[in-house]
Enzyme design. Sequence first.
Site, PDB file in Angstrom:
ATOM      1  N   ASP A  49       0.839  -1.207   0.000  1.00  0.00           N
ATOM      2  CA  ASP A  49       0.000   0.000   0.000  1.00  0.00           C
ATOM      3  C   ASP A  49       0.873   1.256   0.000  1.00  0.00           C
ATOM      4  OD1 ASP A  49       0.869  -0.196   2.594  1.00  0.00           O
ATOM      5  OD2 ASP A  49      -1.114  -0.046   3.528  1.00  0.00           O
ATOM      6  N   GLU A 187       9.322  -4.042  10.682  1.00  0.00           N
ATOM      7  CA  GLU A 187       9.665  -2.712  10.149  1.00  0.00           C
ATOM      8  C   GLU A 187      10.165  -1.801  11.266  1.00  0.00           C
ATOM      9  OE1 GLU A 187       6.924  -0.817   7.451  1.00  0.00           O
ATOM     10  OE2 GLU A 187       8.124   1.029   7.441  1.00  0.00           O
TER      11      GLU A 187
HETATM   12  O1  KIV Z   1       3.551  -1.066   1.681  1.00  0.00           O
HETATM   13  C1  KIV Z   1       4.719  -1.456   1.674  1.00  0.00           C
HETATM   14  O2  KIV Z   1       5.488  -1.223   0.744  1.00  0.00           O
HETATM   15  C2  KIV Z   1       5.196  -2.212   2.824  1.00  0.00           C
HETATM   16  C3  KIV Z   1       6.654  -2.463   2.931  1.00  0.00           C
HETATM   17  C4  KIV Z   1       7.288  -1.206   3.362  1.00  0.00           C
HETATM   18  C5  KIV Z   1       6.976  -3.603   3.833  1.00  0.00           C
HETATM   19  O3  KIV Z   1       4.426  -2.591   3.666  1.00  0.00           O
END
Ligand code: KIV
Length: 289
Positions: A49, A187
């Site tokens: 997202d 994260e």
């Molecule tokens: O939305 C995204 O790109 C993510 C990554 C940062 C893990 O969740």
Amino acid sequence: MSSVNPIRKQTVSHIRARKGKAPIVCLTAYDALMTEILDPHVDLLLVGDSAGTVLHGAETTIPVTLDEMILHGRSVMRADPKSLVVIDLPFGSYEASPQQAFDTASRVLKETGADAVKLEGGVTQAETINFLTERGVPVMAHVGLRPQAVRATGGYKIVGKTDDEREAMRADIDAVTEAGAFCVVLEGVIENLARELTARIEIPTIGIGASPACDGQILVTHDMLGLLEKTPKFVRLFANLRETIGDAIGAYAEAVRDGSFPAAEETYGGGKSADVKPINSSPQQRNYQ
Ligand code: KIV
């Protein structure tokens, strides 16, 4: 080429079996063209997202809709990737109840053909992860810094500096593992905690800003290619495409303005002659019949 992944189609079982073995290589993808380029090199592609912030100019991932995620997921799947494709469930599409999450996940899997979904949350989402996995939906969990929760947590903050945070992270990671997630994104987690959590569970951890201690790494592709204006500390710039594209567009604009583009060889049935060659005239250049 040693960096090219030789396996034909990655499955959830392949990824799970990589725990403690060769690092799992992951990147984000939002469309078919980029997927074609990334797919030979990676094990897992996340239709994140982050599309909202990276492509659509949003400040956070919160405004991203389910329809937008499905559109990006379909585009990625049209490239027929052999990497495992995981699609983010956007904010507001799964948190209310396990049933809401199942309705959303089944739409995502049916309408895109992707392999799995990702959702943010640990203990609070364990019941939902269990509900989904028991009904055949593979789930990648996402704990630590949760971009969909920045309004509640007060911003993009690194996790693991206090004992309370560390204890909460242990509980989160145990909960998602027991609930049946096949892997988990960590994260913004400080290194010694990422190391401890990775050793603690039997599913792979995929780090983003979470040190080399994880079983795999993921970055937002547009970040590591240097397409964005700002680069966070945890991102290495593997290219500077913002500058490369800016230079190419500048050269195009100049060539149009000074009349050197299109040259004779770029013109059907004549045109004025000019001694200018395209920088990259590839045999795959599209030609009109
Ligand atoms: O939305 C995204 O790109 C993510 C990554 C940062 C893990 O969740």
